[in-house]
Design an enzyme around this catalytic site. Structure first.
Site, PDB file in Angstrom:
ATOM      1  N   GLU A 176       0.645  -1.225   0.012  1.00 40.78           N
ATOM      2  CA  GLU A 176       0.137   0.054  -0.008  1.00 40.78           C
ATOM      3  C   GLU A 176       0.667   1.264  -0.087  1.00 40.78           C
ATOM      4  O   GLU A 176       1.242   1.845   1.149  1.00 40.78           O
ATOM      5  CB  GLU A 176      -1.043   0.003   1.457  1.00 40.78           C
ATOM      6  CG  GLU A 176      -1.901   1.161   1.286  1.00 40.78           C
ATOM      7  CD  GLU A 176      -2.688   1.309   2.297  1.00 40.78           C
ATOM      8  OE1 GLU A 176      -3.429   2.292   2.536  1.00 40.78           O
ATOM      9  OE2 GLU A 176      -2.556   0.570   3.174  1.00 40.78           O
ATOM     10  N   LYS A 213      -2.879  -1.888  -2.896  1.00 42.21           N
ATOM     11  CA  LYS A 213      -3.962  -1.111  -2.086  1.00 42.21           C
ATOM     12  C   LYS A 213      -3.432   0.287  -2.309  1.00 42.21           C
ATOM     13  O   LYS A 213      -2.571   0.870  -1.970  1.00 42.21           O
ATOM     14  CB  LYS A 213      -4.234  -1.309  -0.663  1.00 42.21           C
ATOM     15  CG  LYS A 213      -5.158  -0.238   0.051  1.00 42.21           C
ATOM     16  CD  LYS A 213      -5.397  -0.740   1.233  1.00 42.21           C
ATOM     17  CE  LYS A 213      -6.694   0.112   1.808  1.00 42.21           C
ATOM     18  NZ  LYS A 213      -7.175  -0.261   3.125  1.00 42.21           N
TER      19      LYS A 213
END
Length: 296
Positions: A176, A213
């Site tokens: 992420e 993400k």
């Protein structure tokens, strides 16, 4: 690795619920839920309160596997129980929802326009704990605030360095590198993020599976062709401070991108709501996010 869970995450319809608020973000999450800071005296009491909030969400009849693929937990939640079962076991065995855990230890100070992850000194111990708790995957977050190529490269390199270690331990890491939604030159930053991610994927062993993400990109479908790499099993999006309505609107413009919302998922939920009110609002939230994730 649990093959049923792998197939579900890779192929099923739905989104991933982010229930992983940590020490730094928990007070804000509780406040939005209607619990003020004077309601608890220490971290233990604070985490007990947020576990009750998460437990209420997970046990809700609205929180089901027909719309939710997985849930990201905080390590305290992972080691807490719901109805005498550890949270991950309850999620999978009772709900059919795949459990993940947040593994990063927070963000370093801003440098070169980015916030790297702090060194993960407890990662080996946490992964051992996660294996005991039947966790499928992990999540770790860095933040990019400015257009600084050197800083962005460092973010992506650090994420993949830890990602490979996590994959070797038998988990699927969610990488992420969040881009601040208010960053100037956001689209240019995201172009560099993608370029560096591709460089890392080209070097990744074919049997090393990862997820991503991302902040919902300014250019719709920017990340879609990452699925050309067999190592990429799913790409999810964070809400990043957008309202749920705005998050859903932007998400719906991106094929192959599903939600992994935290604050946008719990927006409007309150500790003082009746079970009927709470479940109705959560059901509406989940339905809106689900539609934005799968109806393209």
């Amino acid at each position: 690795m649990n093959t049923k869970q792998f197939e579900r995450i890779k192929n099923a319809k739905g989104f991933i619920a982010a229930l992983d608020q940590s020490g730094g973000s928990t007070p804000k999450a509780l406040k939005l839920y209607g619990i003020s800071e004077d309601s608890y005296k220490n971290d233990e009491e604070m985490f007990n309160l947020v576990h009750e909030m998460r437990k209420r969400i997970i046990k809700s009849p609205a929180f089901t596997d027909d719309r939710i693929l997985g849930a990201i937990l905080f390590k305290v939640t992972m080691n807490s129980k719901i109805d005498d079962m550890y949270t991950a076991d309850y999620l999978w065995e009772k709900k059919g929802i795949v459990p993940f855990v947040k593994v990063d230890e927070g963000l370093a100070e801003l440098n070169k326009g980015v916030q790297l992850m702090k060194p993960m000194k407890e990662l080996d111990e946490l992964l051992k704990n996660a294996k005991e708790r039947n966790i499928f995957g992990t999540k770790m977050r860095s933040v990019i605030k400015e257009l600084n190529e050197e800083g962005i490269v460092e973010i992506i390199e650090q994420q993949f360095e830890y990602g490979k270690k996590i994959a070797e331990a038998g988990f699927v890491p969610i990488i992420e590198p969040e881009v601040d939604i208010n960053a100037e030159n956001k689209a240019e930053i995201e172009d560099i993020v993608k370029r560096e991610v591709v460089k890392q994927l080209e070097k990744l062993p074919k049997d090393c599976y990862v997820m991503f993400k991302f902040t919902i990109p300014t250019k719709a479908n920017l990340y879609s062709d990452l699925f050309e790499f067999p190592q990429v099993i799913r790409i999810v999006a964070l809400s990043g401070g957008y309202t749920r309505e705005k998050s859903n609107e932007l998400l719906a413009q991106n094929e192959n991108l599903i939600a992994s919302f935290s604050r946008a998922l719990t927006e409007g939920l309150n500790a003082n709501q009746s079970e009927e009110e709470f479940n109705k609002m959560l059901d509406e939230s989940i339905e809106g996010i689900y539609k934005a994730s799968v109806e393209k």
